[in-house]
Write a protein that holds these residues in place. Sequence first.
Motif, PDB file in Angstrom:
ATOM      1  N   HIS A 224      26.444  48.211 -70.254  1.00 27.27           N
ATOM      2  CA  HIS A 224      26.980  46.846 -70.315  1.00 27.27           C
ATOM      3  C   HIS A 224      28.408  46.825 -70.839  1.00 27.27           C
ATOM      4  O   HIS A 224      28.779  47.616 -71.695  1.00 27.27           O
TER       5      HIS A 224
ATOM      6  N   CYS B  59      31.365  43.454 -71.776  1.00 24.18           N
ATOM      7  CA  CYS B  59      31.705  42.038 -71.651  1.00 24.18           C
ATOM      8  C   CYS B  59      32.948  41.854 -70.786  1.00 24.18           C
ATOM      9  O   CYS B  59      33.387  40.750 -70.527  1.00 24.18           O
TER      10      CYS B  59
ATOM     11  N   ARG C 179      27.293  36.310 -77.305  1.00 24.39           N
ATOM     12  CA  ARG C 179      27.088  37.544 -76.521  1.00 24.39           C
ATOM     13  C   ARG C 179      26.351  38.589 -77.360  1.00 24.39           C
ATOM     14  O   ARG C 179      25.380  39.203 -76.914  1.00 24.39           O
TER      15      ARG C 179
ATOM     16  N   CYS D 209      27.295  45.188 -78.949  1.00 26.01           N
ATOM     17  CA  CYS D 209      28.289  45.617 -77.980  1.00 26.01           C
ATOM     18  C   CYS D 209      29.562  46.079 -78.679  1.00 26.01           C
ATOM     19  O   CYS D 209      30.042  45.462 -79.611  1.00 26.01           O
TER      20      CYS D 209
ATOM     21  N   CYS E  91      32.314  46.895 -76.727  1.00 25.44           N
ATOM     22  CA  CYS E  91      33.322  46.888 -75.669  1.00 25.44           C
ATOM     23  C   CYS E  91      34.665  46.418 -76.247  1.00 25.44           C
ATOM     24  O   CYS E  91      34.702  45.820 -77.308  1.00 25.44           O
TER      25      CYS E  91
ATOM     26  N   CYS F 130      34.714  42.865 -77.408  1.00 30.54           N
ATOM     27  CA  CYS F 130      33.943  42.596 -78.617  1.00 30.54           C
ATOM     28  C   CYS F 130      34.635  43.165 -79.858  1.00 30.54           C
ATOM     29  O   CYS F 130      34.488  42.648 -80.951  1.00 30.54           O
TER      30      CYS F 130
HETATM   31 ZN   LIG Z   1      31.159  43.266 -75.513  1.00 27.08          ZN
END
Ligand SMILES: [Zn+2]
Length: 919
Positions: A238, A240, A281, A293, A295, A298
Motif C-alpha cells: 500500500h 497513500c 488513513r 503507513c 509512505c 504519511c
Molecule cells: Zn501513507
Amino acid sequence: MPETEHVEVRQSKISGAGRGLFARRDFSPGDLILSLDRPLVAEVEIERMLDTCAWCLQRSELDPEGRKLAASMGLPVGFIEVKVCTGCRRVVYCSKTCQSRAWKREHKHECKVIAPKERPDLPDGVRAVIKLLGRLKADPKDERILAISKFRPAGEASGLEALSQQNREKFDEFQMLALAAYKYTGEPKIAGSDSQALTKSLLSNIMSNAFELGSPLDGAEGGKLGIGFDPFLCNANHSCEPNATLVFNQPQTLLRALKPIKKGEEVLMRYVEETNPFSVRQADLREHYYFSCQCPKCKKGSKCQEDVFAKRPEELPAEYCKIADNLITRHEANLHNFFVPANDETAQLRMAALQAEAFSVSRRYTRYADEEEVKAALKMCINSGMWTWTREPVPQLCRQLFGLYIASGNPYRAFRLGLKRHFEITPKLHSQPFYPTRLIDLWAMSTVTNVLCGPMHQTIYDEFVQSGVSLRTVYFGFLLDLRDNLPKMYGMESPFGRVVEQTYAQLMANIGTSEAKIRELVKEVWPALEIIARKQRMSWPSLIDAFLDDERDATYAQCGETARTIFGRNFAVKPVKNQGQLSYTFVGTTAVLKFILSFRLEAGRIDPDVLKLAKEIHGGLVPDVEFCGHARTPAGKTLFVYKMPLLPGKDFWSIAGPDFHLDEGAVAKRNAMIKSLARYFARAYLKPQTVHAAVRKEQEEDALRRAAIMRKFLPEISAILDELEDNVPVLFGPFYRFVLTHADLSGASVLLNETTCEITGVVDWSGASVRPFAVDLPSLFLAGGAGGWWLTGKDDDNKEKDDAWREYPRRGELEEAFWAEFFVAACVTDSARERRTRRWHAEVAGKLATIIRFGFDRRADGSVSDRPLQENKDLLRAWFGNDKVVKEEEEKESSGVEYITETDEDEESSGVEDAPTAG
Ligand SMILES: [Zn+2]
Ligand SMILES: [Zn+2]
Ligand SMILES: [Zn+2]
C-alpha cells in the motif's frame, strides 16, 4: 494463469512490509502491469448472495421498480437475470457458463456445506475458506492456496500472535469464524498440514488482506459487491500516493499504472481511500490491515493537502462549537482516529468530533444511507465554514448523495450535483482523466444527462437551451470523454467497455452526423456548461439548502405540461429565465398575445385584496392576475396557478446588470431608475393605510424581541440596534405611516423601459402587505446577488465580483437623488430639518426590516423564524458593522424624538388611531 511476466516479487524496502511487487520494465500511466482471469478468491458479500452472480459478481436488480429505472438508463443490472443454484438455494449465477465454471473450480466443495436450511447465511470470509479447504482436500499440494497461509502480516505464527495483541476483538472474531469453517466442512484432514491451524491462517490472511470488488456500472449504488484476494496480486504494498490501481472487470482483475513506473521500482496500490486525511488513513490501515503507513505522504503527517481545512480549528464558529460539544460523547471511542492537530485542545477535540460525525455518515453504503442524513452531514461541513468542497469526507458525501438522487429518481438534482463534482471536486482529487472513479462518474453523468433529454424533462431541457447549452450535446460530451479514456483502465473488452461501446454505436447509428462534428459542438458547449456549474451558488435563505433541496425535478416537467394545456396550442410556452424561490413561471406567446403563467407554493400565494390595493395605487404597473386553480408537486404540496398578461419592459438584470463598472452612461441609467422608483414610493406614501393599534403593538413587540436576539448573535452591530430600539416606538406608533409594501423589490420583480429606465411594471406581489413606510427601501441599495440589485456597482475591479455589495462608490449619490425626487413627488413641503427627520425614520425602518429579512432563517412556509442565520452574519456585519450612528447629534438638537404628524395631503386616514385594520 495470471499474466505476470512484467513484475516480480522481492523484499520490499518499506520497513515492516515484507515482500513487494516490482516492475520488470518501464510503465507509462494506463499501462497494464498485471492481469488475472479471476482472483483466487472472489466472494459476494452476504447481502448480495441472492442477487449477484457468485462467479463474475454481476448484480441483478430484483426490485421491479429499480429494474425499470436501471433499464431506462441502460445499466446492466436492469437486464441481468440470475438463477439460483438448485443444490443449495443459497447462491445465484448470471449464466450457465458462470455456473459451470464455478462448480468445477469451487462450488462443488461448498454446495452441500451451505445447503442445510437451519444453517444461517455464512459470511464471505467463511465461504471462501470452505471452498479453499475443499480444493486443498482434493489437491493438498495446490501452491497458490498454500501460499495464502504463509502470507503477511499474519502469516507466520508470530503474525497471528501480533494480531491477538494488537486487536484482540478481531483476533477472537477470526478464530471463531475459522472454527465455524472448520466445523462446517467436517474437520477435513489435509495431507501434510495441521488442518485446523491452516484454516485459521487462511481465514485471517484473507480477511486482513482482501480488497473490495465492485462494479463500475453499479457505482451510483455504492459499488461494493464482495471481497477479493489473490496471493500474487496482494504482494503489492500500500501507499497513500499509489502509482498503480486495481481494476475489477468481473471477474478478470487488472493492475494498471497510474503514474510512470521505472524498471525496478516498487508497484504500489492503495488499500484505503488515499484522499482521506492523515489520521483517518492511518486508522483505517490499522483497523483493516494491521500496520501503520510509512509512505512519503504519511511521513509528512497532517501537513498535506488532504488535511487542510478552510479555517484553523480554533476558528470554528460558536454555533458549531455547541454542535461539536454534543458530538464529543457520541464519538468518544473514535475521536483519536479523527485527530486534528491544533494549538488549542478544546478546538482539537471539537474538530475530531465533527470529523467523526461526518465520516460516520459518509462510510455508510449508499444503499443504506438516508438522504436527509447525508445532507445534514454535508451542511454541517460546509456551513461550519471549516470544510472546502474537496476536503474529505465532503467529496464522499457528495458522491453518496449523487447516488441517492439517482436511486430516488431525481435526475435533475443528480445532474446539478454531478456538475459540481465534475468541474470542481473530482479533478482536484485525481489528476488522471482515466482514474477509475472519474470514468465511473462520466458514465453516471452521461446516463443522467440522457434521462434529462427525455420527454419527461422538456422544461429543464428548454431552460438549458436558453443558457446556450444543449443537454443532448452535453450527453455526447460525457460519453465521448468516457470512451476516450476507458481503454487506459477497464478496456473496451470489459463488461463496462462493452456497455459503453454499445451505447455509442446505437447513438451514432441514430444521428447521421460525424463524430468530428459532434466533437466540435461539444467543444463549443463545454465552457457554457462549466459556467453553469460554477455559478450554482449556495443562496439565501439557508446557504446550502436551496442547492440540495431543489424541488424542481419532476415539478418542472409537470408544470410545463399544465402550462401548455392552459395556454393552448397556439402559444409557444417557455419557462422564464430568473425563477423565484417560491414560484415557477412560464411565458406563453403568440404573435400578438403574451401571458405569464405562475405556479406558486402556498407561501407565495397572491392575496387578491392586496393586489386590488396595489392596482389602486400603482395602476397599470400592477398586472391583472387571474387565479386558474391548483396543481400539485410530486411531494404533494399545493401549487397555486395564476395567469397574467406580460407587462412591457425588461427586468433590471437584462438592462443594467450585472454591470460592475459604472461609467457615466450606467450612472445616468441608474439615476433615471432611482427617480422612477422614488415616485413609486411616493405613490404608496400618499395612500397611508389605517392599522389597528393592537396590530401595531404586536409588530412593535416582535421587532424589539428580534433586536434582542440579534444583539446576542451579532454584538458588532449593537450601535445600530440601539438606534433601532430607540425608534421602534415611533415606527409602530400612531403617527408613522403604514403603507402598501411590496417587500420583495429586486432586479427581477421591477420591470423597466429599456431606453428611459422608467418603471414599466412591478410583479410578484405575493409578499406584499401593509407595513411601516420604507421597510423595503434598503433592498434598492443593499441586496446584491442573483435576483437582488447591484444598483451602485463597483469601481475597483481587483476585488472578487461576489464582494461587490460591500463596495458602494455611488451609493450616497443615488440616495440623495432618491430623496430629492421623493419629497417632490410626495408633496412634502416642510422644513429641511423635518425632512431630515422623516428621512431618518424611513432609513431606520429600512434597517430594521433588513436585519429581520436577512438576519433570520425562514420556516418552510416562508415566514421568518426566530433562529438567527449564521450564513448571513458576514453580510450583516458588512452592511451595518461600520455604520456610524450619525444622526445622534441632530436628534439632541431637536430635543428628543419629534414625531412627524400627518397634517398634509391625505386627511381621510391621517393619524387615525384605533380604526379597524384595512385590507
Ligand atoms: Zn501513507
Ligand atoms: Zn456470472
Ligand atoms: Zn449450490
